[in-house]
Design a protein around this motif. Structure first.
Motif, short mmCIF file in Angstrom:
data_model
loop_
_atom_site.label_atom_id
_atom_site.label_comp_id
_atom_site.label_asym_id
_atom_site.label_seq_id
_atom_site.Cartn_x
_atom_site.Cartn_y
_atom_site.Cartn_z
N LYS A 64 0.25 -1.51 -12.65
CA LYS A 64 -0.16 -0.13 -12.91
C LYS A 64 -0.34 0.14 -14.40
CE LYS A 64 1.88 1.69 -8.75
NZ LYS A 64 2.82 2.61 -8.15
N ASN A 115 3.81 -5.73 -13.41
CA ASN A 115 3.49 -4.32 -13.35
C ASN A 115 1.99 -4.14 -13.50
OD1 ASN A 115 3.51 -1.57 -13.37
ND2 ASN A 115 4.97 -1.38 -15.04
N GLU A 137 -4.00 -1.69 -4.97
CA GLU A 137 -4.49 -2.05 -6.30
C GLU A 137 -4.39 -3.56 -6.48
OE1 GLU A 137 -3.81 -0.82 -10.97
OE2 GLU A 137 -2.54 0.01 -9.42
#
Length: 121
Positions: free
Chosen positions: A96, A94, A31
């Motif tokens: 996500k 972060n 990602e």
């Protein structure tokens, strides 16, 4: 004060450059920090800052507000810049949760404009 602003802006630019360099080194299936979703949220935050400024600028202020009326002009860009910086900073830690963080930042900007629009002086 100007040195502090320049230092914050420089650290912001270095943070973004570091994230882009890390994206290029990451494997293709990992990602990414800067993908299409991130770009859409950055544009959404920018548009919410503009909308917040338009909302707070249309508030009716009494004639005796004086310099207190400057709050309605300076608060939305200040809060917007802060949320923009926090979005990129939290994204570095972060990636996500970028959807949740992005919607919260957009909501904070719009709520700032609505608060200043309906704030009783």
């Amino acid at each position: 004060m100007l040195i502090f602003i320049a230092a914050v802006a420089l650290s912001f630019v270095v943070l973004i450059i570091a994230m882009v360099i890390q994206d290029r080194k990451a494997p293709a299936e990992a990602e990414k920090f800067m993908d299409d979703k991130t770009e859409k949220f950055l544009m959404g935050i920018l548009l919410s800052v503009i909308t917040s400024f338009a909302l707070s600028s249309s508030a009716s202020l009494p004639e005796n507000s004086g310099l207190g009326g400057l709050l309605w002009l300076f608060a939305p860009p200040f809060i917007g810049g802060l949320t923009f910086f926090l979005f990129v900073l939290l994204l570095a830690f972060n990636k996500k949760l970028k959807t949740i963080i992005g919607w919260v930042c957009i909501g904070v900007n719009l709520l700032t404009g609505l608060y200043l629009l309906f704030l009783l002086y």
